[in-house]
Design a protein around this motif. Structure first.
Motif: not given
Length: 223
Positions: A32-34, A69-71, A128-133
């Motif tokens: 999970s992202s956080s 995989p991550v973005f 703003r930033v997003s971290v996506s798995f």
């Protein structure tokens, strides 16, 4: 709309292997992202822009995190706007070592996305930033066996001696108000094929995104 869809899908996709291999990879353990990972991204970028000599700490991940995989996505807004606009997005569809890929894509998406000028320090308060798995990969029974707004999909098909592959991330179809039929048709064109194709010729995998987003103000409150 098509140009926007293409831009959204091509948001920094950097893959080390072909999409055909993604269709065959086994289910990956979920992660999970956080907010803490997003705060790390802000910390890492701010230190880099300030030319801080200190090296960034390890991303706040569980011990031995699964290769995933991550973005990393940066968006910007202003006091006069009610929307967020893309500022940079880079990632990989290939299962990656998150202890290395998160720091790498944090900076690559902010500073080396060729569609945009590098982010500068004065811009930080507007970001703003997003971290996506990308998680929960599953084989589809057919190319429409997925849900808009829930799944991303990877398609693969063969015509003659050529293989064609393409993907849309989970948010793309929803953001561009595409039906499943429109999304698959658009992916076929994105893959580079303009001819006729039937649904039963397309192999499809679906996946989901564990995504967390943090604004500059929220990052400051966590410090």
């Amino acid at each position: 709309v098509q140009a926007g869809v293409q831009a959204g899908v091509q948001a920094g996709v950097q893959a080390a292997v072909s999409l055909r291999e993604y269709i065959l990879i086994p289910q990956m353990p979920p992660i999970s992202s956080s907010p803490e990972l997003c705060a790390y991204a802000f910390d890492h970028l701010a230190q880099t822009l300030a030319n801080s000599p200190s090296s960034p700490s390890r991303p706040p991940l569980p011990p031995s995190p699964p290769r995933t995989p991550v973005f990393v996505t940066w968006e910007t807004s202003s006091s006069s706007q009610q929307r967020w606009d893309l500022r940079g997005c880079i990632g990989t569809l290939s299962p990656s070592d998150l202890t290395r890929s998160i720091p790498e894509y944090t900076l690559t998406s902010a500073l080396r996305d060729r569609r945009f000028n590098p982010i500068t320090a004065p811009e930080l308060p507007s970001l703003r930033v997003s971290v996506s798995f990308l998680v929960n990969y599953e084989d589809c029974s057919n190319c429409y066996d997925w849900e808009v707004g829930v799944h991303g999909i990877i398609i693969h098909f063969v015509k003659g001696s050529r293989e064609f592959s393409a993907t849309y991330l989970p948010e793309v179809a929803k953001e561009h108000r595409m039906s499943k039929e429109e999304a698959v048709g658009s992916l076929v064109r994105k893959a580079g094929y303009e001819g006729k194709i039937s649904a039963d010729e397309i192999s499809t995998r679906r996946y989901q995104s564990s995504k967390c987003t943090l604004t500059y103000a929220e990052w400051q409150a966590m410090r």
